[in-house]
Design a protein around this motif. Structure first.
Motif, PDB file in Angstrom:
ATOM      1  N   LEU A   7       0.832  -1.217   0.000  1.00 46.70           N
ATOM      2  CA  LEU A   7       0.000   0.000   0.000  1.00 46.70           C
ATOM      3  C   LEU A   7       0.862   1.260   0.000  1.00 46.70           C
ATOM      4  O   LEU A   7       0.542   2.237  -0.679  1.00 46.70           O
ATOM      5  CB  LEU A   7      -0.936   0.013   1.200  1.00 46.70           C
ATOM      6  CG  LEU A   7      -2.133  -0.922   1.131  1.00 46.70           C
ATOM      7  CD1 LEU A   7      -2.880  -0.927   2.466  1.00 46.70           C
ATOM      8  CD2 LEU A   7      -3.057  -0.527   0.003  1.00 46.70           C
ATOM      9  N   LYS A   8       1.948   1.230   0.744  1.00 50.15           N
ATOM     10  CA  LYS A   8       2.854   2.387   0.789  1.00 50.15           C
ATOM     11  C   LYS A   8       3.454   2.642  -0.591  1.00 50.15           C
ATOM     12  O   LYS A   8       3.516   3.800  -1.046  1.00 50.15           O
ATOM     13  CB  LYS A   8       3.949   2.160   1.826  1.00 50.15           C
ATOM     14  CG  LYS A   8       4.859   3.345   2.020  1.00 50.15           C
ATOM     15  CD  LYS A   8       5.878   3.078   3.097  1.00 50.15           C
ATOM     16  CE  LYS A   8       6.818   4.259   3.261  1.00 50.15           C
ATOM     17  NZ  LYS A   8       7.860   4.002   4.260  1.00 50.15           N
TER      18      LYS A   8
ATOM     19  N   LEU B 142       0.517   3.953  -3.009  1.00 48.06           N
ATOM     20  CA  LEU B 142       0.132   5.339  -2.735  1.00 48.06           C
ATOM     21  C   LEU B 142       1.261   6.308  -3.072  1.00 48.06           C
ATOM     22  O   LEU B 142       1.012   7.393  -3.598  1.00 48.06           O
ATOM     23  CB  LEU B 142      -0.301   5.501  -1.280  1.00 48.06           C
ATOM     24  CG  LEU B 142      -1.601   4.798  -0.888  1.00 48.06           C
ATOM     25  CD1 LEU B 142      -1.878   4.973   0.600  1.00 48.06           C
ATOM     26  CD2 LEU B 142      -2.765   5.289  -1.724  1.00 48.06           C
TER      27      LEU B 142
ATOM     28  N   LEU C   9      -9.875   2.776   2.540  1.00 47.29           N
ATOM     29  CA  LEU C   9      -8.713   2.265   3.274  1.00 47.29           C
ATOM     30  C   LEU C   9      -8.777   2.673   4.751  1.00 47.29           C
ATOM     31  O   LEU C   9      -8.510   1.857   5.633  1.00 47.29           O
ATOM     32  CB  LEU C   9      -7.416   2.788   2.657  1.00 47.29           C
ATOM     33  CG  LEU C   9      -6.971   2.162   1.350  1.00 47.29           C
ATOM     34  CD1 LEU C   9      -5.752   2.890   0.804  1.00 47.29           C
ATOM     35  CD2 LEU C   9      -6.684   0.686   1.529  1.00 47.29           C
TER      36      LEU C   9
ATOM     37  N   LEU D 254      -6.172  -3.082   8.984  1.00 47.23           N
ATOM     38  CA  LEU D 254      -4.933  -2.474   8.501  1.00 47.23           C
ATOM     39  C   LEU D 254      -4.051  -1.944   9.632  1.00 47.23           C
ATOM     40  O   LEU D 254      -2.825  -2.004   9.529  1.00 47.23           O
ATOM     41  CB  LEU D 254      -5.238  -1.379   7.484  1.00 47.23           C
ATOM     42  CG  LEU D 254      -5.803  -1.905   6.161  1.00 47.23           C
ATOM     43  CD1 LEU D 254      -6.231  -0.756   5.266  1.00 47.23           C
ATOM     44  CD2 LEU D 254      -4.798  -2.799   5.450  1.00 47.23           C
TER      45      LEU D 254
ATOM     46  N   ILE E 183      -2.956   2.976   9.496  1.00 51.97           N
ATOM     47  CA  ILE E 183      -3.358   3.291   8.117  1.00 51.97           C
ATOM     48  C   ILE E 183      -3.498   4.807   7.954  1.00 51.97           C
ATOM     49  O   ILE E 183      -3.188   5.347   6.901  1.00 51.97           O
ATOM     50  CB  ILE E 183      -4.644   2.533   7.706  1.00 51.97           C
ATOM     51  CG1 ILE E 183      -4.941   2.746   6.221  1.00 51.97           C
ATOM     52  CG2 ILE E 183      -5.814   2.923   8.577  1.00 51.97           C
ATOM     53  CD1 ILE E 183      -3.869   2.260   5.272  1.00 51.97           C
TER      54      ILE E 183
END
Length: 153
Positions: A23-24, A27, A73, A80, A97
């Protein structure tokens, strides 16, 4: 399919902590060309120019879509946040998150993401606001007029 066939007692264990790193990266890639300077007058217009896209499309289609994805998210916090605090995800350096979203989404763009901005302010206050709240909640021994000796002795 494996998740559907498995019966997890705790939904937090159903997620691989490596998703935090993924996810990092996603994004960070999405917002790599976005303006980060707070002085940008219209960050969405500047970002549209950098993307070589129509400003109207960016503001009317991309912004609401990003707002929906980021809010989704943030609403998955229970799973998360557990993944963020897992030892296997510690290399990402993200505590939650909300911390991940704040780290990746440039501040000037948050005005165009009202739902995300609202959720971040409500559930993930900034460090400075957190510190001022902690300072206010502390009790100072020097502020109260108290005597250290028992009365009359």
């Amino acid at each position: 399919e494996q998740l559907l066939n498995s019966e997890y007692q705790d939904p937090a264990t159903a997620l691989d902590p490596a998703v935090v790193h993924f996810l990092k990266l996603v994004l960070a890639a999405w917002f790599s060309t976005a303006p980060r300077a707070a002085s940008a007058e219209d960050a969405w217009q500047l970002w549209a120019e950098r993307l070589s896209a129509d400003v109207a499309v960016v503001k009317q289609q991309l912004a609401p879509a990003l707002d929906l994805v980021l809010n989704s998210l943030l609403r998955m916090w229970k799973v998360l946040n557990t993944a963020c605090t897992h030892p296997r995800a510690s290399a990402s350096g993200m505590k939650s998150i909300g911390h991940l979203v704040k780290h990746c989404v440039p501040e000037p763009l948050l005005d165009g993401l009202p739902t995300t901005q609202s959720r971040l302010r409500r559930y993930y206050p900034s460090q400075s606001a957190e510190m001022s709240q902690k300072r206010k909640s502390r009790i100072s021994l020097t502020a109260a007029p108290t005597a250290l000796r028992p009365q009359g002795r």
